[in-house]
Motif scaffolding. Structure first.
Motif, mmCIF file in Angstrom:
data_model
loop_
_atom_site.group_PDB
_atom_site.id
_atom_site.type_symbol
_atom_site.label_atom_id
_atom_site.label_comp_id
_atom_site.label_asym_id
_atom_site.label_seq_id
_atom_site.Cartn_x
_atom_site.Cartn_y
_atom_site.Cartn_z
ATOM 1 N N GLN A 154 0.865 -1.174 0.000
ATOM 2 C CA GLN A 154 0.000 0.000 0.000
ATOM 3 C C GLN A 154 0.899 1.220 0.000
ATOM 4 O OE1 GLN A 154 -2.811 0.318 3.362
ATOM 5 N NE2 GLN A 154 -2.630 2.547 3.104
ATOM 6 N N GLU A 155 0.808 2.006 -1.064
ATOM 7 C CA GLU A 155 1.636 3.213 -1.138
ATOM 8 C C GLU A 155 1.086 4.262 -0.177
ATOM 9 O OE1 GLU A 155 4.423 3.536 -2.910
ATOM 10 O OE2 GLU A 155 4.222 1.671 -4.061
ATOM 11 N N ALA A 156 1.967 5.132 0.280
ATOM 12 C CA ALA A 156 1.526 6.225 1.146
ATOM 13 C C ALA A 156 0.687 7.211 0.334
ATOM 14 C CB ALA A 156 2.742 6.931 1.722
ATOM 15 N N GLU A 177 -0.801 11.216 -0.283
ATOM 16 C CA GLU A 177 -0.073 12.452 -0.586
ATOM 17 C C GLU A 177 -0.086 13.450 0.571
ATOM 18 O OE1 GLU A 177 1.669 13.025 -3.373
ATOM 19 O OE2 GLU A 177 1.136 11.015 -4.081
ATOM 20 N N GLU A 178 -1.018 13.274 1.510
ATOM 21 C CA GLU A 178 -1.207 14.283 2.560
ATOM 22 C C GLU A 178 -0.170 14.180 3.665
ATOM 23 O OE1 GLU A 178 -2.909 17.185 2.869
ATOM 24 O OE2 GLU A 178 -3.458 16.474 0.862
ATOM 25 N N PRO A 179 0.774 15.120 3.775
ATOM 26 C CA PRO A 179 1.766 15.061 4.851
ATOM 27 C C PRO A 179 1.083 15.100 6.213
ATOM 28 C CG PRO A 179 2.354 16.749 3.235
ATOM 29 C CD PRO A 179 0.972 16.284 2.889
ATOM 30 N N GLY A 180 1.713 14.480 7.194
ATOM 31 C CA GLY A 180 1.173 14.495 8.552
ATOM 32 C C GLY A 180 0.648 13.136 8.955
ATOM 33 N N ASP A 181 -0.029 12.459 8.048
ATOM 34 C CA ASP A 181 -0.661 11.197 8.414
ATOM 35 C C ASP A 181 -0.318 10.105 7.398
ATOM 36 O OD1 ASP A 181 -2.138 9.685 10.104
ATOM 37 O OD2 ASP A 181 -4.055 10.082 9.073
ATOM 38 N N ARG A 182 0.852 10.233 6.758
ATOM 39 C CA ARG A 182 1.167 9.277 5.694
ATOM 40 C C ARG A 182 1.566 7.917 6.265
ATOM 41 N NH1 ARG A 182 5.057 13.105 2.347
ATOM 42 N NH2 ARG A 182 5.466 13.715 4.497
ATOM 43 N N PHE A 183 1.227 6.904 5.540
ATOM 44 C CA PHE A 183 1.361 5.545 6.042
ATOM 45 C C PHE A 183 1.515 4.627 4.831
ATOM 46 C CE2 PHE A 183 -0.916 1.605 7.300
ATOM 47 C CZ PHE A 183 -0.177 1.277 8.434
ATOM 48 N N ALA A 184 2.408 3.686 4.892
ATOM 49 C CA ALA A 184 2.587 2.761 3.769
ATOM 50 C C ALA A 184 2.781 1.356 4.313
ATOM 51 C CB ALA A 184 3.798 3.171 2.933
ATOM 52 N N VAL A 185 2.488 0.362 3.507
ATOM 53 C CA VAL A 185 2.620 -1.029 3.946
ATOM 54 C C VAL A 185 3.271 -1.875 2.857
ATOM 55 C CG1 VAL A 185 1.407 -3.102 4.771
ATOM 56 C CG2 VAL A 185 0.447 -0.839 5.226
ATOM 57 N N ASP A 186 4.247 -2.690 3.258
ATOM 58 C CA ASP A 186 4.760 -3.757 2.399
ATOM 59 C C ASP A 186 4.527 -5.069 3.133
ATOM 60 O OD1 ASP A 186 6.261 -2.287 0.184
ATOM 61 O OD2 ASP A 186 7.142 -1.374 1.972
ATOM 62 N N THR A 187 4.222 -6.115 2.409
ATOM 63 C CA THR A 187 4.038 -7.403 3.080
ATOM 64 C C THR A 187 4.999 -8.437 2.508
ATOM 65 O OG1 THR A 187 2.318 -8.078 1.537
ATOM 66 C CG2 THR A 187 1.603 -6.976 3.559
ATOM 67 N N MET A 188 5.324 -9.426 3.322
ATOM 68 C CA MET A 188 6.357 -10.402 2.980
ATOM 69 C C MET A 188 5.810 -11.811 3.106
ATOM 70 S SD MET A 188 9.928 -10.585 5.000
ATOM 71 C CE MET A 188 11.436 -11.100 4.283
ATOM 72 N N PRO A 189 5.022 -12.245 2.133
ATOM 73 C CA PRO A 189 4.431 -13.581 2.252
ATOM 74 C C PRO A 189 5.359 -14.677 1.732
ATOM 75 C CG PRO A 189 3.540 -12.446 0.331
ATOM 76 C CD PRO A 189 4.559 -11.516 0.939
ATOM 77 N N TYR A 190 5.352 -15.807 2.375
ATOM 78 C CA TYR A 190 6.019 -17.012 1.862
ATOM 79 C C TYR A 190 5.188 -18.241 2.163
ATOM 80 C CZ TYR A 190 10.411 -15.466 -0.071
ATOM 81 O OH TYR A 190 11.337 -14.919 -0.901
ATOM 82 N N GLY A 191 5.021 -19.083 1.174
ATOM 83 C CA GLY A 191 4.347 -20.366 1.380
ATOM 84 C C GLY A 191 5.386 -21.474 1.458
ATOM 85 N N GLU A 192 5.013 -22.584 2.103
ATOM 86 C CA GLU A 192 6.016 -23.634 2.311
ATOM 87 C C GLU A 192 6.541 -24.215 1.003
ATOM 88 O OE1 GLU A 192 4.855 -27.380 4.141
ATOM 89 O OE2 GLU A 192 2.807 -26.634 4.233
ATOM 90 N N GLU A 193 5.678 -24.249 -0.011
ATOM 91 C CA GLU A 193 6.131 -24.817 -1.277
ATOM 92 C C GLU A 193 7.217 -23.963 -1.928
ATOM 93 O OE1 GLU A 193 5.507 -27.892 -1.888
ATOM 94 O OE2 GLU A 193 6.927 -27.571 -3.533
ATOM 95 N N GLU A 194 7.083 -22.637 -1.776
ATOM 96 C CA GLU A 194 8.117 -21.735 -2.325
ATOM 97 C C GLU A 194 9.447 -21.944 -1.617
ATOM 98 O OE1 GLU A 194 5.601 -18.210 -1.430
ATOM 99 O OE2 GLU A 194 6.494 -17.402 -3.264
ATOM 100 N N ILE A 195 9.366 -22.198 -0.319
ATOM 101 C CA ILE A 195 10.594 -22.396 0.463
ATOM 102 C C ILE A 195 11.224 -23.738 0.101
ATOM 103 C CG2 ILE A 195 11.537 -22.591 2.807
ATOM 104 C CD1 ILE A 195 9.064 -20.846 3.690
ATOM 105 N N ARG A 196 10.367 -24.736 0.000
ATOM 106 C CA ARG A 196 10.858 -26.083 -0.303
ATOM 107 C C ARG A 196 11.583 -26.114 -1.647
ATOM 108 N NH1 ARG A 196 6.133 -28.710 0.533
ATOM 109 N NH2 ARG A 196 6.601 -28.945 2.735
ATOM 110 N N ARG A 197 10.974 -25.499 -2.666
ATOM 111 C CA ARG A 197 11.588 -25.639 -3.994
ATOM 112 C C ARG A 197 12.907 -24.889 -4.095
ATOM 113 N NH1 ARG A 197 7.825 -22.144 -8.245
ATOM 114 N NH2 ARG A 197 8.087 -20.176 -7.143
#
Ligand code: IPM
Ligand code: MG
Length: 378
Positions: A152-154, A156-176
């Motif tokens: 989620q990009e922040a 434009e309004e200064p003062g209350d800006r907020f951004a999110v990045d997420t880091m998902p991993y599933g077991e199959e991705e790790i296994r391979r």
């Protein structure tokens, strides 16, 4: 596919931006020369991606060009990006081409070997005694984690800006990715270091569990875990201790730049990004040097082409199952370096009497081709 009785390898090139076209051209010449010596033909197709595609088409890579890559046996990429397109807030950016290729072609296994040619130990910023015996391989998971998680990009309004990045991993991705790394480790010194941040991240705790479960099933493989911060330190303190490192996308991005410094010049290092799809000849993959587009030296015939030439050697190994060709190209690069040929990044301008010959991009490719054609023993 056969043509005149020779196997014909279909390779798409993506020269890209900056020095990309020059280093790709150099590597193409080497591959064609190898074809002459080893009896194969190459059907080369070129596509436009990166900043040049933004200028031409308004996007970093067109979907039909991703498809053209999918239809080929392998892809050879130079570099994308440059100051002209570097605003991180711009809606279209050159590196979007990399993500479209990595995600679209399922190139989940990124191999970044770091080996130091003895003649280049002096070019490294590290003390020479730390560098003897350095021969490591970083296996970076390339299609998961924070690079591909929801964002989620922040606002434009200064003062209350907020951004999110997420880091998902599933077991199959790790296994391979673990299984790919374990396979390489078994063909090397049988030591696999799995790098995570299991003291903080949930994805790392899953990573560690899956690696433990799978590791137990692989006989004769020594699997250890390392937290990413201490791994960063040990890569500088005791780099020769590492054999294969396997890690998630962002950690692999950071650690591979750090490890690249060991080799003295970024210009030397190759990489491969592999899928698990088999073509008529081998594993489909994309190959590119570690270095970027180096716009400051673009168009001057001074960039070091060795990273791209060694990437082509990795391509011969993985995508065409030609261990003979791959070894011959690597041997020819070593021979050119032993013969004193250097691009500017590897030369010491303060020492004119060192017997080294400074050449440009095309000159280095010519030196490698001469060694290849002389048939140096692989
Ligand atoms: C790399 C590069 C890319 C990455 C950039 C250009 C997006 O740093 O291939 O390591 O972060 O993966
Ligand atoms: Mg990087």
């Amino acid at each position: 596919m056969m043509e005149d009785g020779l196997p014909t390898y279909r390779i798409v090139t993506i020269p890209g931006d900056g020095v990309g076209p020059e280093v790709v051209d150099a590597a193409r010449r080497v591959v064609d020369a190898a074809g002459g010596r080893f009896g194969f033909a190459v059907d080369w197709t070129e596509i436009v991606a990166g900043g040049i595609a933004i200028d031409t088409y308004g996007i970093a890579i067109r979907p039909e060009d991703v498809e053209a890559c999918r239809d080929a046996d392998a892809v050879l990429l130079g570099a994308v990006g440059g100051p002209k397109w570097s605003d991180p807030a711009a809606p279209v950016r050159p590196e979007q081409a990399l993500f479209a290729l990595r995600g679209g072609l399922a190139l989940f296994a990124n191999l970044r070997p770091v080996k130091i040619h003895p003649a280049l130990i002096a070019s490294s910023p590290l003390r020479p005694e730390l560098l003897h015996g350095v021969d490591l391989l970083i296996v970076r998971e390339l299609t998961g984690g924070v690079y591909f998680g929801e964002r989620q990009e922040a606002g434009e309004e200064p003062g209350d800006r907020f951004a999110v990045d997420t880091m998902p991993y599933g077991e199959e991705e790790i296994r391979r990715i673990f299984l790919v790394a374990a396979g390489y480790a078994l063909g090397r010194r049988r030591r696999l270091t799995s790098v995570d941040k299991a003291n903080v991240l949930a994805t790392s705790r899953l990573w560690r569990r899956v690696v433990d479960e799978e590791g137990r099933r692989v006989p004769d493989l020594e699997v250890s875990h390392q937290l990413v911060d201490s791994c960063a330190m040990l890569l500088i303190r005791r780099p020769a201790d590492f054999d294969v490192i396997v890690t998630e996308n962002l950690f692999g991005d950071i650690l591979s730049d750090e490890a690249a410094v060991l080799a003295g010049s970024l210009g030397m290092l190759p990489s491969a990004s592999l899928s698990d799809r088999q073509t008529a000849y081998g594993t489909f993959g994309l190959y590119e040097p570690i270095h970027g587009s180096a716009p400051d030296i673009a168009g001057q015939d001074v960039a070091n082409p060795i990273g791209t030439i060694l990437s082509a050697a990795m391509m011969m190994f993985s995508s065409f199952d030609r261990k003979d060709v791959s070894a011959a190209i690597e041997a020819a690069v070593s021979q050119a370096l032993d013969g004193g040929w250097r691009t500017g990044d590897l030369a010491d301008p303060t020492n004119a009497d060192d017997g080294l010959v400074v050449v440009g991009t095309t000159g280095m490719a010519t030196a490698v081709i001469a060694a290849l054609e002389a048939g140096v023993p692989a």
